[in-house]
Design a protein around this motif. Structure first.
Motif, short mmCIF file in Angstrom:
data_model
loop_
_atom_site.label_atom_id
_atom_site.label_comp_id
_atom_site.label_asym_id
_atom_site.label_seq_id
_atom_site.Cartn_x
_atom_site.Cartn_y
_atom_site.Cartn_z
N TYR A 1 -7.43 6.81 -1.06
CA TYR A 1 -6.66 6.43 -1.95
C TYR A 1 -6.86 7.36 -3.35
O TYR A 1 -7.10 6.89 -4.47
CB TYR A 1 -6.18 5.05 -2.55
N ASN B 1 -1.54 8.91 1.76
CA ASN B 1 -3.13 8.63 1.26
C ASN B 1 -3.76 9.60 2.54
O ASN B 1 -2.62 10.65 2.78
CB ASN B 1 -2.82 6.29 2.33
N PHE C 1 -8.08 -6.19 -1.11
CA PHE C 1 -7.78 -5.06 -1.46
C PHE C 1 -7.10 -5.38 -3.58
O PHE C 1 -8.12 -4.08 -3.74
CB PHE C 1 -6.49 -3.92 -1.13
N ASP C 2 -6.66 -5.99 -3.74
CA ASP C 2 -6.17 -6.14 -4.66
C ASP C 2 -7.13 -6.34 -6.01
O ASP C 2 -7.01 -6.11 -7.01
CB ASP C 2 -5.35 -7.91 -4.87
N VAL D 1 -9.69 2.85 -6.53
CA VAL D 1 -8.77 4.08 -6.57
C VAL D 1 -8.80 5.32 -7.35
O VAL D 1 -9.40 4.90 -8.46
CB VAL D 1 -7.36 3.20 -6.77
N LYS E 1 -9.44 -2.31 -5.82
CA LYS E 1 -8.83 -1.22 -6.15
C LYS E 1 -8.61 -0.18 -6.95
O LYS E 1 -9.27 0.63 -7.14
CB LYS E 1 -6.92 -1.37 -5.96
N SER F 1 -12.05 4.34 -0.45
CA SER F 1 -11.91 4.73 -1.85
C SER F 1 -11.28 6.27 -1.50
O SER F 1 -10.26 6.84 -2.59
CB SER F 1 -13.32 4.94 -2.70
N PHE G 1 1.01 -1.10 -0.10
CA PHE G 1 0.34 -0.06 -0.17
C PHE G 1 1.02 1.51 0.36
O PHE G 1 1.56 1.02 0.73
CB PHE G 1 -1.10 -0.05 1.21
#
Length: 359
Positions: free
Chosen positions: A286, A7, A228-229, A236, A232, A283, A3
């Motif tokens: 990021y 942020n 998250f992967d 993001v 994202k 969200s 990460f």
């Protein structure tokens, strides 16, 4: 998973803390009696601060445990340094305000009730109140600290959860199922509690401070972290989409149709609202990730605002329950200044001790 260190979590926590401060202030000072007060409260009510804190904790604290899985001493020291030094200074500040207001006097200082209250504030039972302070402000010197007790409970049980989650043979599917199972247990606990004990009863109030009531908020944050992967690309850079979805959802299903109360409402629509809010929160962290650094320059005022706003409100409420908007704004700016001092003088310097204590 990796990460970015850039942020907006500090900025999001600041917004959440200000939301809590404004909501409490407009409620306790009877500012909802005028139109702008109602509008302000409804606006800040749309983005409830405490669930945002809990989601961020689930996301970040799980990450901290994972990073320190072989050195839990570091994990516990880090958490203790973040919570307790500033909290103890705030306690001293609160006692000073009580002294000035005439609510602490020598016979009380040596009483069992006061010593018990003091011990509770120094440990994990910050929600405890005693009759001696019932008439100061709204009746609790710092009622907002109930969530600190919940946070500490989460800090303590997460390493126990991680004993399974960090096993080498624990696949992502197994981890998701375990966290989802805990989330469901939390929802079931809420339904049982609601149907078994009135919110006003003593046992109902006590059981509502148990981690199980709020664990599903944290679990949503953990699930977002674990996946998250995969998530994202939907999160993001898309904060305004998720924030807009949450606002529209709340306005339609809560304000217009009145189908749920808020994200604390353990119903299908309430849980969906919390899920959308949680996705919007991560969200936002990021999206335009440099924004927090540019605006705050490394200053984290959220904790100070959260722990200091109620003692200050209580002090002024005790003196004058109804105040003007101008005075309310001045009081809020004063709280932000106190939070700034707390960060620069106490919190920032204490956090520097992490490496020294653990060497």
């Amino acid at each position: 998973m990796t990460f970015s260190r850039e942020n907006n979590f500090d900025l999001i926590r600041l917004v959440a803390a200000i939301q809590v401060m404004l909501f409490h202030g407009t409620t306790f000072f009877n500012l909802t009696n005028v139109d702008w007060g109602k509008d302000l409260q409804m606006t800040v009510y749309l983005m409830p601060g405490v669930p945002i804190f809990f989601t961020i904790s689930g996301f970040l604290i799980y990450q901290s445990v994972e990073r320190n899985r072989d050195k839990l001493k570091k994990y516990f020291v880090n958490r203790a340094l973040r919570i307790y030094p500033a909290l103890y200074v705030c306690l001293a500040f609160t006692i000073m305000l009580l002294l000035i207001s005439g609510y602490i006097y020598w016979p009380l200082v040596f009483s069992k009730s006061f010593l018990g209250w003091l011990a509770a504030q120094l440990s994990v039972f910050q929600f405890l109140k005693i009759p001696a302070f019932d008439n100061w402000g709204v009746g609790h010197p710092n009622g907002s600290l109930w969530s600190i007790s919940v946070e500490v409970q989460f800090y303590l049980i997460l390493p126990l959860m991680a004993l399974y989650l960090f096993k080498k043979d624990a696949s992502l599917t197994k981890k998701n199922l375990m966290i989802l199972g805990i989330l469901i247990l939390s929802v079931v606990y809420n339904i049982w509690l609601k149907n078994s004990y009135p919110e006003t009863s003593k046992i109902g109030k006590l059981l509502s401070l148990f981690i199980m009531k709020y664990l599903y908020f944290f679990c949503v944050g953990v699930l977002i972290y674990l996946n998250f992967d995969k998530l994202k690309r939907f999160l993001v850079g898309k904060a305004w989409i998720w924030i807009s979805v949450f606002i529209i959802y709340t306005v339609v299903f809560r304000n217009w149709l009145n189908l749920f109360e808020n994200v604390y409402d353990v119903s299908f629509l309430g849980i969906v609202a919390d899920l959308i809010l949680s996705l919007a929160t991560i969200s936002a962290a990021y999206s335009m990730p440099k924004l927090s650094g540019r605006l705050l320059n490394g200053n984290d005022l959220s904790y100070g605002i959260y722990i200091y706003h109620m003692p200050v409100f209580n002090y002024f409420y005790h003196r004058q329950p109804n105040i003007s908007i101008e005075k309310f704004i001045i009081i809020c700016l004063g709280i932000i200044f106190i939070a700034f001092l707390s960060w620069r003088v106490v919190e920032k310097n204490v956090l520097k001790l992490k490496s020294k204590i653990l060497t």
